[in-house]
Design an enzyme around this catalytic site. Structure first.
Site, PDB file in Angstrom:
ATOM      1  N   ASP A  13      -9.796   0.582  -6.600  1.00 33.44           N
ATOM      2  CA  ASP A  13      -8.742  -0.413  -6.750  1.00 33.44           C
ATOM      3  C   ASP A  13      -8.258  -0.504  -8.189  1.00 33.44           C
ATOM      4  O   ASP A  13      -9.016  -0.343  -9.140  1.00 33.44           O
ATOM      5  CB  ASP A  13      -9.279  -1.775  -6.301  1.00 33.44           C
ATOM      6  CG  ASP A  13      -8.249  -2.873  -6.402  1.00 33.44           C
ATOM      7  OD1 ASP A  13      -7.231  -2.796  -5.693  1.00 33.44           O
ATOM      8  OD2 ASP A  13      -8.454  -3.807  -7.208  1.00 33.44           O
ATOM      9  N   GLU A  27      -5.912   3.974  -6.199  1.00 33.05           N
ATOM     10  CA  GLU A  27      -4.720   3.138  -6.125  1.00 33.05           C
ATOM     11  C   GLU A  27      -4.161   3.081  -7.552  1.00 33.05           C
ATOM     12  O   GLU A  27      -4.617   2.287  -8.369  1.00 33.05           O
ATOM     13  CB  GLU A  27      -5.054   1.731  -5.618  1.00 33.05           C
ATOM     14  CG  GLU A  27      -3.812   0.895  -5.402  1.00 33.05           C
ATOM     15  CD  GLU A  27      -3.955  -0.558  -5.830  1.00 33.05           C
ATOM     16  OE1 GLU A  27      -3.086  -1.355  -5.457  1.00 33.05           O
ATOM     17  OE2 GLU A  27      -4.908  -0.886  -6.560  1.00 33.05           O
TER      18      GLU A  27
END
Length: 736
Positions: A415, A468
């Site tokens: 993330d 990401e």
């Protein structure tokens, strides 16, 4: 060896330090100690006892009763007539109660010198096997071994429901070379609650800390760690794990169902389902829908449910909201046996400032940076790991390996990588510090990510890492040896934002935004991309995917179906957040179940049927996945027909597989007699029509096939005249 008076009594200042929880070396005074003359002495701090006797462990016979030399419970005395130290136990009495136990201060060190060396150098890639709380048998006695990194602490104690949370009772041994504190507590079993009480570098007792390497925790809002040890599970996925090492991911069909376990489905009374309850239901549903993988929003323990797991504290602990670590292992195993890969969101970018967590863990900025210009995320009110500190980087790398090796997770989706890569991320001038070359790149984070990806590839072969990353950082999915970051895939955030912007336009205006759908092909093969329609697009007032679509109700559904048809035939692997597959109408709420009752409506059921069939088509058609990440796999037929809002292109596999033609009509207009160039003459079968009646569409189409003949069009040797359904996508394959 501690000083003692001739009658066995220790130095009063050392006793006072134990009583006040200020002794930095409890093993120097507590336990059994040999003297130059007079035989060994035993010293015990036991405020719960009125009387303490020393018992020979071999014979079970008492050899001495200790003197109580302080009203708070400090006992000391000669160990009978013995001349040398010997294995012993303690027998305690308080009123009518009597019990025996082994003295924690009678046991030798836990960490070996090699472990200490690796920890100090930040090279202990499986440090979770040494740090944390491990039920073990040490020197022939069963109990729990504790170890925690707190190099600047003056004293660290294990506290829990087993010692009345009294930090004076179990102070730990310091291993100076690694900055680690350790203690073996005999008799302590799985399930006990514990934390660490730390006397900080400045002499203040800190708020009780959860174990950074805890393997389990209390269900929030409680915050104690739970003795669990490494997960124990009789894995039944050997065939799956073997196949994992032989796979070529860039050539495989990868279609990911992104799910939040707390709100995918709920039980009666809005009850959160357990890992065991979710396992079978999620496996059955995802396989029925044709997905290849399930991606779970972070399952690492986190104090605030509203963070969806993206503010974790337990980097080694599956959240207790759904059960135990063993329960989570069964979930992964069940998904594997159903033929589904498991991706877990992993968050090394930041951590919350909850007092029981990592913040100023030993009274200093240990895991984070001291300077908020380096160490604080204003966007999330969270702290940034100090990736340049070798022990911190080692801690995070070990966490990555833990999920992959111990829980058989197939991939980690990392993330907020962009927030790690840039020192000026979401900061104004003057609010950040440049690197040593004066630039904005976080060189420590770059090194950490590269080394993590190399470590994963070496120690967990066949598993994947997915970034990401929302910027144009070069080489995110290029190997480290080629100056890349070493990820296997990268989310294509640009594609997601551009195409959603196009789809949100009223079709009458779409011709002015045509490039939003085509621009992604200019860079589609610069990385190994996953096309994400993720949870971030259906929260914070953004509405649902269906809600983003323009027009009346019929057009909204037709637009969504056409968008899915475009996505599933576009180069790149696929990811769809739960609820999108049946046209969830309201925005996602993590505190509620998805609206499964909507499937009683044929329009919603039609969207679900379409996604199921798109997944089947994608998996069974090599041209749609074999070259997802290679420029040879895509070719425009006509990408410039903005006036008609029509896109047409070819998807191609290797030389032995037939091509696929895709024609997308993004206008709510039925187009008849529309001529499209094709690479060969003959019959082309219509294998997908997103406007088919079974999907809730108008049923307009071409009767299942078109005929391509000469002369050609669009620079192709052949062409077919066909009907383009309104707001519909056609997929054609040649027969023979």
């Amino acid at each position: 060896m501690s000083r003692a008076t001739p009658d066995h009594r220790p130095d009063p200042t050392e006793v006072e330090a134990i009583l006040r929880g200020r002794h930095a070396d409890p093993f120097a005074i507590l336990g059994m100690h040999e003297r130059d003359r007079g035989g060994p002495v035993v010293r015990v701090f036991a405020p719960e006892a009125g009387e303490v006797a020393v018992i020979d462990r071999k014979t079970g016979q008492p050899v001495a009763t200790l003197d109580r030399i302080d009203a708070e419970g400090f006992f000391s005395g000669a160990a009978g007539r013995r001349s040398r130290a010997f294995p012993y136990r303690l027998r305690m009495r308080a009123g009518d109660a009597e019990w025996e136990l082994d003295d924690p201060y009678s046991f030798g060190p836990l960490l070996g010198e090699f472990d200490e060396h690796l920890l100090a150098e930040g090279r202990h890639e499986e440090l979770y096997r040494k740090l944390g709380a491990h039920p073990v048998t040490h020197e022939g006695v069963a109990g729990t071994a504790f170890a925690v990194w707190a190099p600047n602490a003056r004293r660290v104690s294990v506290v829990g429901d087993f010692n009345a949370w009294d930090g004076r009772r179990h102070p730990m041994r310091r291993r100076h070379a690694a900055g680690v504190w350790e203690l073996f507590i005999p008799g302590l079993r799985k399930g006990a609650l514990y934390k660490y009480e730390i006397l900080g570098v400045h002499g203040a007792v800190l708020p009780l800390k959860a174990d950074p390497v805890a393997f389990a925790a209390e269900p929030p809002p409680a915050t104690a760690s739970v003795i669990a040890g490494l997960p124990e599970h009789a894995w039944q996925d050997a065939d799956w794990m073997q196949a994992l090492t032989d796979a070529v991911p860039v050539e495989a069909p990868i279609s990911v169902y992104e799910a939040h376990l707390g709100s995918w489905r709920r039980g009666e009374g809005d009850r959160i389902l357990s890992y065991d309850e979710l396992a079978e239901a999620l496996a059955d549903y995802a396989t029925d829908m044709g997905f290849t993988h399930v991606e779970l929003l972070p399952v690492s323990e986190h104090p605030f449910t509203g963070s969806w797991g993206y503010q974790p504290i337990g980097m080694f602990a599956p959240t207790a909201r759904h059960g135990t670590p063993a329960d989570f292992a069964r979930l992964v195993d069940q998904l594997h046996r159903a033929g589904l890969g498991v991706i877990v969101d992993w968050v090394p970018a930041h951590f919350p400032s909850d007092a029981h967590g990592l913040v100023r863990f030993d009274g200093t900025a240990l895991y984070e940076h001291e300077d908020p210009r380096l160490g604080f995320h204003r966007d999330w009110n969270t702290l940034i790991y100090n990736f340049g500190r070798v022990e911190v980087a080692n801690f995070l790398r070990a966490s990555a390996l833990y999920w992959l090796r111990e829980f058989h997770v197939d991939a980690l989706r990392v993330d907020a990588v962009a927030s790690m890569l840039y020192l000026d991320y979401s900061r104004e001038p003057g609010e950040w510090l440049p690197n040593r070359f004066g630039g904005r790149e976080n060189l420590d984070a770059v090194d950490f990510l590269r080394r993590t990806n190399v470590t994963v590839s070496e120690r967990a072969p066949g598993t994947l890492t997915i970034a990401e990353e929302s910027t144009a950082w070069p080489g995110v999915s290029r190997p480290v040896g080629e100056d890349g970051l070493g990820f296997d895939f990268k989310w294509n955030m640009g594609w997601m934002h551009d195409t959603l912007e196009y789809m949100a336009q009223d079709p009458i205006h779409r011709k002015y935004h045509h490039d939003r759908m085509t621009f992604g092909l200019h860079y589609a093969f610069s990385e190994n991309f996953i096309l994400p329609l993720s949870h971030d697009e259906v929260v914070h007032g953004k509405g649902s995917l269906l809600g983003k679509m323009p027009g009346d109700r019929w057009q909204k559904f037709a637009n969504l179906r056409a968008y899915f048809g475009f996505m599933w035939t576009h180069p790149g692997k696929k990811l769809l957040f739960m609820g999108g597959e049946f046209g969830q109408e309201r925005e996602w709420n993590h505190d509620r179940s998805l609206d499964w009752h909507l499937l009683d409506d044929p329009a919603h059921a039609g969207v679900q049927n379409l996604v199921r069939d798109l997944n089947r088509l994608y998996r069974e058609t090599p041209a749609l996945h074999l070259r997802d990440c290679a420029p040879e796999g895509f070719e425009w037929i006509d990408g410039g027909d903005s006036e008609n809002n029509v896109f047409s292109y070819l998807r191609k596999g290797d030389d032995g597989t037939p091509p696929v033609a895709v024609i997308a009509n993004m206008a709510p207009v039925l187009r008849e007699g529309f001529r499209i160039g094709l690479p060969c003459e003959g019959r082309w079968r219509e294998v997908m029509n997103t406007d088919a009646a079974e999907y809730g569409g108008s049923g307009a189409g071409n009767g299942g096939h078109v005929i391509a003949t000469a002369p050609g069009a669009h620079g192709r040797p052949a062409a077919a005249t066909m009907t383009l359904p309104p707001l519909g996508v056609l997929v054609l394959v040649p027969e023979g």
